[in-house]
Every structure is written in C-alpha cells, then in structure tokens.
Scaffold this motif. Structure first.
Motif, PDB file in Angstrom:
ATOM      1  N   THR A   1     -32.190  21.186  14.380  1.00  0.00           N
ATOM      2  CA  THR A   1     -31.189  20.217  14.804  1.00  0.00           C
ATOM      3  C   THR A   1     -31.031  20.295  16.314  1.00  0.00           C
ATOM      4  O   THR A   1     -30.998  21.391  16.878  1.00  0.00           O
ATOM      5  CB  THR A   1     -29.826  20.519  14.144  1.00  0.00           C
ATOM      6  OG1 THR A   1     -30.003  20.649  12.751  1.00  0.00           O
ATOM      7  CG2 THR A   1     -28.832  19.420  14.431  1.00  0.00           C
TER       8      THR A   1
ATOM      9  N   THR B   1     -28.480  19.264  19.368  1.00  0.00           N
ATOM     10  CA  THR B   1     -27.131  18.810  19.690  1.00  0.00           C
ATOM     11  C   THR B   1     -26.974  18.775  21.202  1.00  0.00           C
ATOM     12  O   THR B   1     -27.739  19.402  21.943  1.00  0.00           O
ATOM     13  CB  THR B   1     -26.068  19.750  19.101  1.00  0.00           C
ATOM     14  OG1 THR B   1     -26.206  21.040  19.703  1.00  0.00           O
ATOM     15  CG2 THR B   1     -26.213  19.881  17.604  1.00  0.00           C
ATOM     16  N   ASP B   2     -25.946  18.044  21.652  1.00  0.00           N
ATOM     17  CA  ASP B   2     -25.622  18.110  23.066  1.00  0.00           C
ATOM     18  C   ASP B   2     -24.779  19.367  23.293  1.00  0.00           C
ATOM     19  O   ASP B   2     -24.563  20.160  22.384  1.00  0.00           O
ATOM     20  CB  ASP B   2     -24.911  16.835  23.531  1.00  0.00           C
ATOM     21  CG  ASP B   2     -23.638  16.553  22.769  1.00  0.00           C
ATOM     22  OD1 ASP B   2     -23.271  17.372  21.902  1.00  0.00           O
ATOM     23  OD2 ASP B   2     -23.011  15.511  23.033  1.00  0.00           O
TER      24      ASP B   2
ATOM     25  N   LEU C   1     -21.662  19.751  23.725  1.00  0.00           N
ATOM     26  CA  LEU C   1     -20.405  19.750  22.981  1.00  0.00           C
ATOM     27  C   LEU C   1     -20.603  19.985  21.492  1.00  0.00           C
ATOM     28  O   LEU C   1     -19.640  20.220  20.768  1.00  0.00           O
ATOM     29  CB  LEU C   1     -19.678  18.417  23.196  1.00  0.00           C
ATOM     30  CG  LEU C   1     -19.288  18.120  24.636  1.00  0.00           C
ATOM     31  CD1 LEU C   1     -18.681  16.735  24.746  1.00  0.00           C
ATOM     32  CD2 LEU C   1     -18.310  19.170  25.138  1.00  0.00           C
TER      33      LEU C   1
ATOM     34  N   HIS D   1     -22.348  17.714  19.380  1.00  0.00           N
ATOM     35  CA  HIS D   1     -22.597  16.487  18.640  1.00  0.00           C
ATOM     36  C   HIS D   1     -24.089  16.358  18.341  1.00  0.00           C
ATOM     37  O   HIS D   1     -24.927  16.492  19.237  1.00  0.00           O
ATOM     38  CB  HIS D   1     -22.125  15.265  19.438  1.00  0.00           C
ATOM     39  CG  HIS D   1     -20.668  15.323  19.744  1.00  0.00           C
ATOM     40  ND1 HIS D   1     -20.188  15.469  21.034  1.00  0.00           N
ATOM     41  CD2 HIS D   1     -19.578  15.278  18.949  1.00  0.00           C
ATOM     42  CE1 HIS D   1     -18.884  15.487  21.013  1.00  0.00           C
ATOM     43  NE2 HIS D   1     -18.479  15.383  19.748  1.00  0.00           N
ATOM     44  N   VAL D   2     -24.427  16.082  17.092  1.00  0.00           N
ATOM     45  CA  VAL D   2     -25.824  16.036  16.655  1.00  0.00           C
ATOM     46  C   VAL D   2     -26.507  14.799  17.227  1.00  0.00           C
ATOM     47  O   VAL D   2     -26.027  13.681  17.080  1.00  0.00           O
ATOM     48  CB  VAL D   2     -25.916  16.034  15.119  1.00  0.00           C
ATOM     49  CG1 VAL D   2     -27.346  15.873  14.671  1.00  0.00           C
ATOM     50  CG2 VAL D   2     -25.325  17.312  14.558  1.00  0.00           C
ATOM     51  N   LEU D   3     -27.631  15.006  17.884  1.00  0.00           N
ATOM     52  CA  LEU D   3     -28.433  13.910  18.423  1.00  0.00           C
ATOM     53  C   LEU D   3     -29.553  13.534  17.462  1.00  0.00           C
ATOM     54  O   LEU D   3     -29.816  12.356  17.239  1.00  0.00           O
ATOM     55  CB  LEU D   3     -29.023  14.302  19.773  1.00  0.00           C
ATOM     56  CG  LEU D   3     -28.023  14.684  20.861  1.00  0.00           C
ATOM     57  CD1 LEU D   3     -28.758  15.194  22.074  1.00  0.00           C
ATOM     58  CD2 LEU D   3     -27.164  13.499  21.201  1.00  0.00           C
TER      59      LEU D   3
END
Length: 132
Positions: free
Chosen positions: A39, A41-42, A44, A46-48
């Motif tokens: 996975t 994420t950024d 923060l 949040h999943v990209l």
C-alpha cells in the motif's frame, strides 16, 4: 467525473488506473505466508494506491511466493510516482525481501526502512495441549 466501477460496461473493457504523483510518501508492505499486500500512502496516511498478489491474478499457494510479491510491487510502481518514500515492513512471509528489492530498483529514493512486525513479549496464554 470518475466511473463508479473499474469496468466500463458499454465497451466491456477494464478502465485503466490513473497515475498519481506524490513528492513524499510511505510504502507499507504486509507480507504473510499466504499473501503480500503493498500500500502507498501520503505522509498523512491517506491511501493513494494498493496492490496485492491476489489482485494480480495469483491464486492459492502461489500468492505467498516471492514472484507474486515482485509482480504486485511492479504493478504498484506503475500506478504511483513517488520521489522519496519511507518503507514499513510487517510480517514474516517470503514476499518482504522481493518487494523491497523491486522498490530499490525503481527510481524511488528510500528514506528509511523499518520493520514493524508485532512481537509478543510472552503474550497470551497458549491453548491447552490436545490429548488423544
């Protein structure tokens, strides 16, 4: 307007995922004996984007192999462009080293590699031994 599903029913063809560009991010590698899930994420959380061996078409015991993890990571690096990333590895499967090797060969600058596998400090009481 984004389509609601990954399939465009009027043409009966799969819709291609869009490429996301991020300067910094975190790559989570969760590797078990049965599957490997990667996975992105950024910062923060949040999943990209994400990918797994099962989503790449592997079934059964082949999902837990190193080649399946390598394929899943290659699919993920095509959909997300990251300049710098920290890598968090969880689990003890065969895919953890293969996924890390693919990320090293891509053009991602690795800031840190952390193994965050949970380790019990004498945890729960084991079940009673079976008597036959």
């Amino acid at each position: 307007m984004k389509p609601k599903s990954m399939w465009n029913l009027s043409i009966n063809r799969r819709i291609k995922k869009e490429i996301r560009r991020v300067d910094r991010g975190i790559i989570h590698i969760q590797s078990s004996f049965n599957n490997t899930i990667i996975t992105v994420t950024d910062v923060l959380g949040h999943v990209l984007s994400w990918s797994s061996a099962g989503a790449c078409g592997f079934k059964g015991p082949k999902k837990g192999s190193a080649f399946a993890a390598q394929t899943a990571t290659e699919n993920l690096t095509r959909t997300v462009v990251i300049n710098r990333a920290a890598i968090l590895i969880t689990g003890c499967g065969k895919g953890r080293d293969a996924a890390l090797r693919v990320i090293q060969h891509s053009r991602i600058l690795i800031r840190a590699v952390l193994d965050i596998t949970p380790n019990p400090h004498n945890g729960c009481r084991p079940p009673v031994k079976r008597r036959v």
